[in-house]
Design a protein around this motif. Structure first.
Motif, PDB file in Angstrom:
ATOM      1  N   ASN A   1       0.856  -1.184   0.000  1.00 45.95           N
ATOM      2  CA  ASN A   1       0.000   0.000   0.000  1.00 45.95           C
ATOM      3  C   ASN A   1       0.890   1.232   0.000  1.00 45.95           C
ATOM      4  O   ASN A   1       1.300   1.708   1.057  1.00 45.95           O
ATOM      5  CB  ASN A   1      -0.907  -0.022   1.232  1.00 45.95           C
ATOM      6  N   PRO A   2       1.228   1.769  -1.187  1.00 45.06           N
ATOM      7  CA  PRO A   2       2.150   2.903  -1.230  1.00 45.06           C
ATOM      8  C   PRO A   2       1.551   4.145  -0.602  1.00 45.06           C
ATOM      9  O   PRO A   2       0.365   4.443  -0.775  1.00 45.06           O
ATOM     10  CB  PRO A   2       2.402   3.095  -2.730  1.00 45.06           C
ATOM     11  N   GLY A   3       2.380   4.857   0.144  1.00 38.81           N
ATOM     12  CA  GLY A   3       1.934   6.092   0.770  1.00 38.81           C
ATOM     13  C   GLY A   3       1.832   7.224  -0.233  1.00 38.81           C
ATOM     14  O   GLY A   3       2.162   7.081  -1.421  1.00 38.81           O
ATOM     15  N   ILE A   4       1.387   8.361   0.250  1.00 37.20           N
ATOM     16  CA  ILE A   4       1.170   9.500  -0.631  1.00 37.20           C
ATOM     17  C   ILE A   4       2.472   9.984  -1.255  1.00 37.20           C
ATOM     18  O   ILE A   4       2.485  10.566  -2.342  1.00 37.20           O
ATOM     19  CB  ILE A   4       0.476  10.637   0.152  1.00 37.20           C
ATOM     20  N   GLU A   5       3.590   9.719  -0.568  1.00 40.02           N
ATOM     21  CA  GLU A   5       4.882  10.142  -1.108  1.00 40.02           C
ATOM     22  C   GLU A   5       5.226   9.398  -2.390  1.00 40.02           C
ATOM     23  O   GLU A   5       6.023   9.877  -3.200  1.00 40.02           O
ATOM     24  CB  GLU A   5       5.984   9.904  -0.084  1.00 40.02           C
ATOM     25  N   PHE A   6       4.647   8.206  -2.577  1.00 42.03           N
ATOM     26  CA  PHE A   6       4.943   7.396  -3.754  1.00 42.03           C
ATOM     27  C   PHE A   6       3.847   7.467  -4.821  1.00 42.03           C
ATOM     28  O   PHE A   6       4.136   7.347  -6.006  1.00 42.03           O
ATOM     29  CB  PHE A   6       5.164   5.943  -3.345  1.00 42.03           C
ATOM     30  N   ARG A   7       2.615   7.645  -4.409  1.00 43.42           N
ATOM     31  CA  ARG A   7       1.531   7.683  -5.394  1.00 43.42           C
ATOM     32  C   ARG A   7       1.112   9.103  -5.738  1.00 43.42           C
ATOM     33  O   ARG A   7       0.434   9.338  -6.752  1.00 43.42           O
ATOM     34  CB  ARG A   7       0.312   6.909  -4.876  1.00 43.42           C
ATOM     35  N   GLY A   8       1.501  10.079  -4.904  1.00 40.92           N
ATOM     36  CA  GLY A   8       1.105  11.465  -5.129  1.00 40.92           C
ATOM     37  C   GLY A   8      -0.284  11.732  -4.588  1.00 40.92           C
ATOM     38  O   GLY A   8      -1.097  10.814  -4.389  1.00 40.92           O
ATOM     39  N   GLY A   9      -0.608  13.005  -4.352  1.00 45.64           N
ATOM     40  CA  GLY A   9      -1.926  13.375  -3.847  1.00 45.64           C
ATOM     41  C   GLY A   9      -1.875  14.643  -3.025  1.00 45.64           C
ATOM     42  O   GLY A   9      -0.887  15.386  -3.039  1.00 45.64           O
TER      43      GLY A   9
END
Length: 365
Positions: free
Chosen positions: A49-57
């Motif tokens: 479950n990638p965090g926002i640092e990896f998936r962006g947002g």
């Protein structure tokens, strides 16, 4: 209890007590295979479950929340402004909340921030946009770091031990630790953050440290393995694992206690994502690393060494001598004595137990 544990450790070191760890390596291989398959399955489903640092947002932090922190209220507030969003809400500290959504426009972000402030009176809401480029850069550097680390580990271990098989066994143990740790992380479902990646990199250093200590004892015990015909290479290596077993347990307990405390405080008390992310990776990695350094690394090294013609011939020679009754099958204490370790209470050659000290006599002049 402490005295009993110390005596147990002393018995392991002197050979009075021994566990056939290397001889039962197929059992440990089977256990590791099951763990690896389960971890691989978890990496596929549900997956990391990638965090926002990896998936962006877009991330919103609600500070100074008065009263109960209602996560469902925050979710409903975001969805009232941006229908279709599935925000992730996490409690931070004692009076703060973190809300993460997919990438929003500036106008949508401002509307969500205003709605959250209205839903939680007295609080302050800050927002920031996180692009996936930074996470991709972190991932690329992490992979590069792991590659460089493994290359240096292979070179150093090969040069230090003068045995490439120990380097191969250590690398297999490292891969074993990393896959299982990442699999457990995927199974729990926590977000993968930069702190998680740091934790994954840290456990590699811990695992290789413990493995090197065991291998150093293996090298010491097996230095003269081919110069005698009473003990096999595997028996001398097994003694080394037993002699370092207590040290591995003590090191692991000392390391796991503070990490476990951080994990409990970060996950249960504070709800801090950064603390719990790195603590979970360290806790699982250290636990698996201890298992691999004892039950995986040395057995693999012995398996590789027993394929060498000279080691294979020596093992067959020792076993043939025992079958013919020319040499008795030694117990662990005899193996320890053959490795230069004196059992507790055994005196050096030339000493006399219980003999009264002789008075000095003056030499005649």
């Amino acid at each position: 209890m402490a005295a009993g544990f110390a005596q147990w450790g002393n018995d392991l070191y002197t050979g009075r007590r021994s566990y056939d760890i290397v001889g039962r390596r197929r059992v440990w291989y089977l256990i590791s295979a099951v763990l690896l398959v389960a971890s691989a399955f978890l990496l596929v489903k549900p997956g990391l479950n990638p965090g926002i640092e990896f998936r962006g947002g877009t991330e919103f932090v609600i500070a100074g929340v008065e009263g109960e922190r209602d996560q469902q209220k925050a979710i409903d507030t975001v969805q009232s402004v941006a229908p279709g969003e599935s925000p992730e809400v996490t409690n931070l500290g004692d009076d703060s909340m973190r809300v993460q959504t997919a990438e929003l426009t500036d106008e949508e972000g401002k509307e969500v921030a205003d709605a959250l402030e209205a839903a939680f009176p007295g609080s302050e809401v800050s927002r920031q946009f996180v692009g996936p480029t930074w996470g991709a850069d972190v991932s690329r550097k992490a992979i590069t770091g792991i590659g460089v680390f493994l290359v240096f580990v292979s070179l150093v271990m090969t040069l230090y031990f003068r045995n490439w098989r120990m380097a191969v066994a250590a690398l297999v143990a490292l891969a074993h630790d990393l896959v299982i740790t990442v699999g457990v992380y995927a199974g729990i479902g926590w977000e993968v953050t930069p702190a998680t990646v740091i934790g994954f990199l840290t456990i590699l250093g811990y695992s290789i440290y413990d493995t090197v200590v065991v291998f150093d004892k293996v090298r010491e015990n097996t230095a003269d393995a081919l110069d005698q015909t009473r003990f096999t290479y595997a028996e001398k290596a097994n003694l080394a694992v037993n002699q370092t077993l207590v040290r591995s347990i003590n090191t692991s307990v000392v390391a796991l206690l503070p990490v476990g405390a951080i994990l409990f405080v970060g996950a249960v008390v504070l709800g801090a994502g950064t603390l719990r992310d790195i603590a979970l990776a360290l806790f699982v990695g250290m636990l698996i690393g201890t298992f691999s350094s004892v039950f995986i690394a040395t057995p693999i090294e012995v398996t590789l060494r027993e394929r060498e013609p000279k080691i294979k011939a020596h093992t067959q020679k020792v076993l043939a001598a025992r079958a013919a009754g020319l040499v008795d099958a030694p117990d662990s204490e005899a193996i320890a004595a053959g490795s230069g370790v004196r059992p507790a209470g055994q005196l050096r050659p030339g000493s006399h137990q219980g003999q009264a000290a002789q008075p000095k006599r003056n030499k005649p002049r």
